[in-house]
Design an enzyme around this catalytic site. Structure first.
Site, mmCIF file in Angstrom:
data_model
loop_
_atom_site.group_PDB
_atom_site.id
_atom_site.type_symbol
_atom_site.label_atom_id
_atom_site.label_comp_id
_atom_site.label_asym_id
_atom_site.label_seq_id
_atom_site.Cartn_x
_atom_site.Cartn_y
_atom_site.Cartn_z
ATOM 1 C CB SER A 1 -33.063 119.257 6.399
ATOM 2 O OG SER A 1 -33.886 118.480 6.091
ATOM 3 C CB SER B 1 -33.929 120.228 1.915
ATOM 4 O OG SER B 1 -33.652 119.862 3.251
ATOM 5 C CE LYS C 1 -31.562 116.578 3.421
ATOM 6 N NZ LYS C 1 -32.779 116.761 4.231
#
Length: 374
Positions: free
Chosen positions: A81, A136, A84
């Site tokens: 993640s 997230s 991101k």
């Protein structure tokens, strides 16, 4: 002095065929030759950074871009993640944060971590970025990608943004960071992305928000919290992003400010709980900045003209221009480019043969007609 161990593949120049000309691709790592080392690279005259179980990390000064210490800075790993942060950096300038959308069922059904989107609620793009960077949310990542024109368009935009930043170890295959073959990043690239993000006020606002109210059905709200534990534990913590999947293991990129200075730390492939280690790396960065020679540099983004004309840029680039240290993915790319060149040549040969055949057929017809008239 620092120890420098370049991988064997870094000594191999990949060759691509463009317009019939072979170009050797430089193998000097982005940010400096020392960053090609897979071991620890640290300055002399100061204490070494504290030990970390991370396979790869970078400690850098955000204002100057100086890399203070690194370990396998350009090692390419699954980013989880932390990717991101690139999604947000790419899409924040493209999407009106006041725009309202209803997410698709596809977005709401994304696997893994989620902020809890539902097609029954209308969200602002601003809400989706909070869900992306605080909780997230893989659902928020897909909703933002669909708002940007679809998954394919968003992947093109994210990879173009990575090239602009010279984050050349990064290949985005998903907006969420969910594992996918071919997806990669590096500790160096995560530091580059974070540095660029910190210059954007909206990005900085999202990553530093600890808690906020998030829309729910029937006009209600619920509270979401930032996954970055150091926002509560570390003095001056600004945030950025952490990530984890079984294949990627733990990863993190974060920045903190003290005394008017900001330090960024990125780690990849950590086996487990890393918060205290990251705090120690940040402490070390603040203690040595301005007191030791840097081991590398976080490079500045490329100018837009360079991206618009990559071939002219390559031909006009000085000998000191750099690209990532050559690693297996780079060699595979060279092989694909060679295959593409072979296909192009083959197509030209086939096309030429067809053209010759048509000319010969026309010539034969004209001769036959001439004989019939005579």
């Amino acid at each position: 002095m620092w120890t420098k161990i370049l991988p064997v593949t870094a000594l191999i120049a990949s060759v691509s065929l463009t317009g019939g000309t072979a170009h050797a691709e430089p193998t000097t790592p982005v940010g400096g030759e020392a960053l090609g080392s897979r071991g620890l690279v640290a300055p002399v005259g100061v204490k070494k950074p504290p030990k970390s179980k991370a396979t790869s990390y970078v400690i850098a000064d955000v204002e100057t871009g100086q890399v203070l210490a690194a370990k396998n800075a350009h090692g390419r790993f699954l980013p989880a993640s932390t990717l991101k942060s690139l999604t947000a950096l790419t899409l924040i300038p493209k999407l009106d944060k006041e725009r309202k959308i209803r997410p698709s069922q596809n977005a709401c059904n994304q696997e893994g971590s989620a902020v809890g989107l539902t097609p029954k609620v209308t969200y602002k793009v601003d809400d989706l970025f909070k869900g992306l960077l605080m909780s997230s949310g893989n659902d928020a990542a897909m909703a933002l990608a669909e708002t940007n024109g679809g998954l394919a368009q968003t992947m093109r935009d994210m990879n173009a943004e990575a090239r602009r930043l010279q984050a050349n170890d990064t290949v985005a295959k998903t907006p969420s960071g969910l594992d996918k073959p071919g997806q990669s990043s590096s500790a160096y690239d995560l530091a580059l992305i974070a540095r660029a993000g910190l210059a954007n006020p909206d990005f900085r606002r999202y990553i530093s928000t600890k808690t906020t109210k998030f829309p729910a059905p029937k006009g209600k709200h619920y509270e979401i919290s930032n996954h970055n534990k150091l926002l509560w534990r570390y003095e001056g913590m600004l945030g950025v992003k952490n990530g984890w999947t079984t294949k990627a293991q733990a990863s993190f990129v974060g920045a903190a400010s003290r005394g008017g200075h900001t330090i960024v730390v990125s780690i990849m492939r950590h086996e487990g709980y890393f918060w205290e280690e990251v705090a120690g790396l940040l402490d070390w960065g603040f203690s040595v900045r301005g007191k030791a020679a840097p081991v590398g540099q976080l490079v500045d983004p490329l100018p837009v003209t360079a991206l618009a004309a990559p071939q002219q840029q390559a031909s006009a680039a000085p000998a000191a221009s750099v690209t990532p240290a050559a690693q297996p993915p780079l060699l595979e790319r060279a092989a694909r480019e060679q295959d593409d060149s072979t296909k192009t040549v083959g197509s030209a040969v086939i096309g030429g043969g067809l053209l010759f055949g048509l000319i010969w057929l026309g010539y034969g017809i004209r001769r036959k007609r001439a004989r019939s008239r005579s």
